[in-house]
Design a protein around this motif. Structure first.
Motif, PDB file in Angstrom:
ATOM      1  N   MET A   6       7.102   6.471   4.790  1.00 24.36           N
ATOM      2  CA  MET A   6       6.890   5.328   5.685  1.00 24.36           C
ATOM      3  C   MET A   6       8.216   4.692   6.088  1.00 24.36           C
ATOM      4  O   MET A   6       8.361   4.198   7.216  1.00 24.36           O
ATOM      5  N   GLN A   7       9.184   4.714   5.223  1.00 21.66           N
ATOM      6  CA  GLN A   7      10.503   4.203   5.604  1.00 21.66           C
ATOM      7  C   GLN A   7      11.112   5.067   6.701  1.00 21.66           C
ATOM      8  O   GLN A   7      11.773   4.553   7.614  1.00 21.66           O
ATOM      9  N   ALA A   8      10.855   6.377   6.655  1.00 16.31           N
ATOM     10  CA  ALA A   8      11.342   7.261   7.717  1.00 16.31           C
ATOM     11  C   ALA A   8      10.611   6.982   9.025  1.00 16.31           C
ATOM     12  O   ALA A   8      11.222   6.981  10.098  1.00 16.31           O
ATOM     13  N   VAL A   9       9.295   6.752   8.950  1.00 12.99           N
ATOM     14  CA  VAL A   9       8.542   6.405  10.154  1.00 12.99           C
ATOM     15  C   VAL A   9       9.089   5.116  10.763  1.00 12.99           C
ATOM     16  O   VAL A   9       9.304   5.028  11.981  1.00 12.99           O
ATOM     17  N   MET A  10       9.325   4.108   9.924  1.00 13.84           N
ATOM     18  CA  MET A  10       9.824   2.829  10.439  1.00 13.84           C
ATOM     19  C   MET A  10      11.236   2.961  11.000  1.00 13.84           C
ATOM     20  O   MET A  10      11.579   2.325  12.005  1.00 13.84           O
ATOM     21  N   VAL A  61       2.592  -1.728   6.065  1.00  7.24           N
ATOM     22  CA  VAL A  61       3.283  -0.462   6.294  1.00  7.24           C
ATOM     23  C   VAL A  61       4.754  -0.682   6.652  1.00  7.24           C
ATOM     24  O   VAL A  61       5.621   0.098   6.253  1.00  7.24           O
ATOM     25  N   ARG A  62       5.030  -1.741   7.392  1.00  8.14           N
ATOM     26  CA  ARG A  62       6.419  -2.019   7.775  1.00  8.14           C
ATOM     27  C   ARG A  62       7.306  -2.215   6.557  1.00  8.14           C
ATOM     28  O   ARG A  62       8.461  -1.764   6.527  1.00  8.14           O
ATOM     29  N   ASP A  63       6.789  -2.897   5.538  1.00  7.27           N
ATOM     30  CA  ASP A  63       7.600  -3.270   4.379  1.00  7.27           C
ATOM     31  C   ASP A  63       7.427  -2.330   3.193  1.00  7.27           C
ATOM     32  O   ASP A  63       7.900  -2.618   2.101  1.00  7.27           O
ATOM     33  N   SER A  64       6.766  -1.198   3.399  1.00  4.37           N
ATOM     34  CA  SER A  64       6.531  -0.261   2.302  1.00  4.37           C
ATOM     35  C   SER A  64       7.831   0.360   1.811  1.00  4.37           C
ATOM     36  O   SER A  64       8.758   0.619   2.584  1.00  4.37           O
ATOM     37  N   ASN A  65       7.874   0.628   0.505  1.00  3.37           N
ATOM     38  CA  ASN A  65       9.020   1.329  -0.085  1.00  3.37           C
ATOM     39  C   ASN A  65       8.817   2.836  -0.136  1.00  3.37           C
ATOM     40  O   ASN A  65       9.671   3.561  -0.652  1.00  3.37           O
ATOM     41  N   LEU A 117       0.127   4.824   3.423  1.00  2.00           N
ATOM     42  CA  LEU A 117       0.735   4.326   2.179  1.00  2.00           C
ATOM     43  C   LEU A 117       0.413   5.212   0.976  1.00  2.00           C
ATOM     44  O   LEU A 117       0.772   4.870  -0.145  1.00  2.00           O
ATOM     45  N   ASP A 118      -0.270   6.330   1.224  1.00  2.00           N
ATOM     46  CA  ASP A 118      -0.609   7.289   0.182  1.00  2.00           C
ATOM     47  C   ASP A 118      -1.446   6.648  -0.921  1.00  2.00           C
ATOM     48  O   ASP A 118      -1.206   6.845  -2.115  1.00  2.00           O
ATOM     49  N   LEU A 119      -2.478   5.905  -0.471  1.00  2.00           N
ATOM     50  CA  LEU A 119      -3.361   5.215  -1.413  1.00  2.00           C
ATOM     51  C   LEU A 119      -4.693   5.921  -1.557  1.00  2.00           C
ATOM     52  O   LEU A 119      -5.646   5.373  -2.092  1.00  2.00           O
ATOM     53  N   GLY A 120      -4.801   7.146  -1.017  1.00  2.00           N
ATOM     54  CA  GLY A 120      -6.035   7.894  -1.102  1.00  2.00           C
ATOM     55  C   GLY A 120      -7.005   7.483  -0.015  1.00  2.00           C
ATOM     56  O   GLY A 120      -6.663   6.806   0.942  1.00  2.00           O
TER      57      GLY A 120
END
Length: 300
Positions: A209-213, A201-205, A296-299
């Protein structure tokens, strides 16, 4: 889908921000409105509005709930991320009367509404006082209390933050004639992400999630714990309440009667009010996996 109104004290502890992201990515839940509680509810509502904008969810009304407008500088760690974002920047509905927004949203709903509270219950209590009938059209799901364990999995329960900040409000919630489902510290106090799970999650594009980080790093810098944000999450208390809004399978639920001392300590009592409480995990690993997939919006 389950109609949901989120009541949050986002902007103090970072877990509300993680919970909002999880909620937005949970297809079982239909977010109808977000209201804020305690202290500077305008600061909190602007944080919500900016996050919803990034998530592409400006269809969700945002309301400033019950608070005195004050919040100490060391309790507003996401100010740096919020910057000069104003209420007028929000392209959706933004209201100063969050209590009225909650009442109207519940009373207008053709289906029962889940009031998902992840902060002090001030706004919910004021909504009950303004229109007691909301209890007939809603249920309450909250992150509140400590029953058999305390912070950091201690064997000694202590007054939990969301309760002791407004004891009278939580008592009003308990006294209302509606279904109450809670995750106390017993279960939510041991949830965090670390190792490879956290790095995903930290390295997600993903933009959300980038806003959360970005929020997390800003919050951690303000708290002088910048290094922690690079290696693990904070304790993600509020994400468990989001899960309870649509499922209970991964938790051991118990029907108990809950009372509250004047100092905010919650305890089992024959004279208490009936609640469904998540007091142990059936599968914490499965919850963490679900949480990551949602973020990560993976369902499912």
């Amino acid at each position: 889908m389950i109609p949901v109104i989120l009541d949050t004290d986002i902007g103090t502890d970072i877990d509300d921000t993680w919970a909002l992201a999880m909620l937005l990515r949970s297809p079982e839940l239909d977010l109808k409105a977000v209201v804020t509680s305690h202290g500077d509810t305008g600061y909190r509502a602007r944080l919500v509005a900016k996050m919803l904008t990034i998530a592409g969810r400006t269809d969700v009304p945002v309301g400033e709930g019950s608070g005195d407008g004050h919040l100490a500088p060391n309790r507003r760690g996401q100010d740096g991320w919020l910057g000069d974002y104003r209420a007028s920047d929000y392209r959706g509905t933004y209201r100063r009367d969050g209590v009225a927004l909650m009442v109207e949203s519940i009373m207008a709903s053709p289906e029962p509404v889940t009031v998902l509270a992840i902060g002090p219950a001030s706004t919910v209590a004021d909504a009950l006082a303004a229109e007691p009938a909301i209890a007939t059209k809603a249920r309450f799901v909250g992150m509140h209390g400590a029953v058999r364990r305390g912070y950091r999995n201690s064997e000694t329960p202590v007054p939990e933050y969301n309760v002791f900040l407004d004891v009278a409000a939580f008592r009003a919630v308990l006294a209302a004639d509606w279904e109450i489902v809670l995750t106390p510290l017993d279960t939510c106090g041991i949830v965090l992400l670390e190792g490879d799970e956290y790095r995903r999650v930290r390295d997600s594009n993903d933009p959300l999630m980038q806003a959360v980080m970005a929020n997390y790093r800003t919050w951690a810098k303000a708290a002088d714990i910048e290094e922690m944000a690079e290696r693990r999450s904070s304790t993600l208390f509020d994400t468990v309440a989001v899960y309870l809004a649509f499922a209970t399978d991964l938790l051991e639920m118990e029907s108990i009667r809950l009372a509250v001392r004047d100092d905010g300590l919650t305890y089992e009592s024959p004279d208490g009010n009936p609640v469904q409480a998540a007091l142990a995990w059936r599968d914490l690993d499965a919850f963490r996996d679900l949480l990551i997939r949602r973020l990560l919006d993976l369902g499912s």
